[in-house]
Design an enzyme around this catalytic site. Structure first.
Site, mmCIF file in Angstrom:
data_model
loop_
_atom_site.group_PDB
_atom_site.id
_atom_site.type_symbol
_atom_site.label_atom_id
_atom_site.label_comp_id
_atom_site.label_asym_id
_atom_site.label_seq_id
_atom_site.Cartn_x
_atom_site.Cartn_y
_atom_site.Cartn_z
ATOM 1 N N ASP A 55 -131.910 14.884 61.819
ATOM 2 C CA ASP A 55 -133.190 14.349 61.351
ATOM 3 C C ASP A 55 -133.825 13.457 62.412
ATOM 4 O OD1 ASP A 55 -131.380 12.243 61.170
ATOM 5 O OD2 ASP A 55 -131.313 12.261 58.988
ATOM 6 N N ASN A 123 -127.749 6.782 47.850
ATOM 7 C CA ASN A 123 -128.249 7.554 46.704
ATOM 8 C C ASN A 123 -127.826 9.018 46.781
ATOM 9 O OD1 ASN A 123 -129.863 8.451 48.765
ATOM 10 N ND2 ASN A 123 -131.808 7.830 47.851
ATOM 11 N N HIS A 125 -128.111 10.962 49.494
ATOM 12 C CA HIS A 125 -128.889 11.818 50.399
ATOM 13 C C HIS A 125 -128.060 12.196 51.618
ATOM 14 C CE1 HIS A 125 -130.314 7.943 52.430
ATOM 15 N NE2 HIS A 125 -129.889 8.657 53.457
ATOM 16 N N GLU A 130 -133.801 13.539 50.154
ATOM 17 C CA GLU A 130 -133.715 12.521 49.115
ATOM 18 C C GLU A 130 -133.535 13.172 47.736
ATOM 19 O OE1 GLU A 130 -133.537 9.444 49.765
ATOM 20 O OE2 GLU A 130 -134.675 8.946 51.564
#
Length: 230
Positions: A55, A123, A125, A130
């Site tokens: 990313d 979370n 990800h 996401e």
């Protein structure tokens, strides 16, 4: 870090011209340091390796010390004999879609990723995929959640400086890797790691999709594994 570096080293030794999907963030730093040590000892040769970055923030130049290109340069690339980087640092998403694959994170022209290294977000990800209503399929531009912006603001002078968007490999790209290596550390990741490994497979926990991959290795410390019955 040493265990994860062992797995990456084995991949390079078995296939010197392999494609490595590489992650940024705090999780893999120790792994890269170990790999650099082994390279300097003459035990590892990166000369034929191609790297594909997982990313990148949108809008940050490669020279920006918070860009993931800069991170990879300072934590690995500048210290080993690798010269094939398939990294995205374009500021415009349309450019990524129209440029050849060698200038993007699209790994379709590399023959696929042999080993994908991942960290794990609080979370769930992976990359910047996401939690959401559906699993994203391909490399894409994402709006970062407030929790991710909050987690990343410590790296910037102020919260206003944190990019609101990023490019990321999609879940489909990640799942197409032949082997996946996930590095997780810290008690603050214990709950989400348990959910990822043993909870339902849902886009609300993006990394839960890894349960469906046939070759995933989790390397974690005792704190991260503390909620799992061993």
């Amino acid at each position: 870090s040493r265990k994860a570096a062992n797995i990456i080293s084995a991949q390079i030794i078995m296939k010197p011209n392999c494609v490595l999907g590489l992650a940024t963030g705090s999780s893999p730093v120790g792994t890269y340091k170990t790999a650099i040590e082994w390279y300097k000892k003459g035990d590892l040769d990166f000369s034929q390796v191609t790297s594909v970055n997982l990313d990148e923030y949108k809008g940050l130049s490669p020279e920006n010390d918070q860009s993931y290109r800069y991170f990879m340069n300072t934590n690995l690339f500048d210290h080993v004999n690798i010269d094939k980087h398939v990294l995205s640092f374009r500021t415009d998403w349309k450019q990524i879609l129209t440029k050849p694959a060698v200038n993007t994170m699209d790994h379709s022209q590399t023959g696929g990723v042999d080993l994908q290294l991942l960290g794990l977000g609080h979370n769930g990800h992976i990359g910047f995929n996401e939690p959401g209503a559906a699993f994203e399929k391909e490399t894409h531009c994402v709006d970062l959640t407030e929790s991710t912006i909050e987690a990343n603001k410590r790296f910037f002078e102020s919260e206003d400086d944190v990019p609101r968007q990023a490019y990321t490999m999609g879940i489909k790209n990640i799942m197409q890797a032949k082997k996946i290596l996930v590095v997780v550390s810290g008690e603050d990741k214990a709950d989400i790691l348990k959910e990822v490994l043993y909870g339902p497979i849902t886009p609300e926990v993006p990394a839960s999709i890894l349960q469906l991959h046939n070759d995933v290795t989790i390397v974690a410390d005792e704190a991260a594994l503390s909620k799992i019955d061993m």
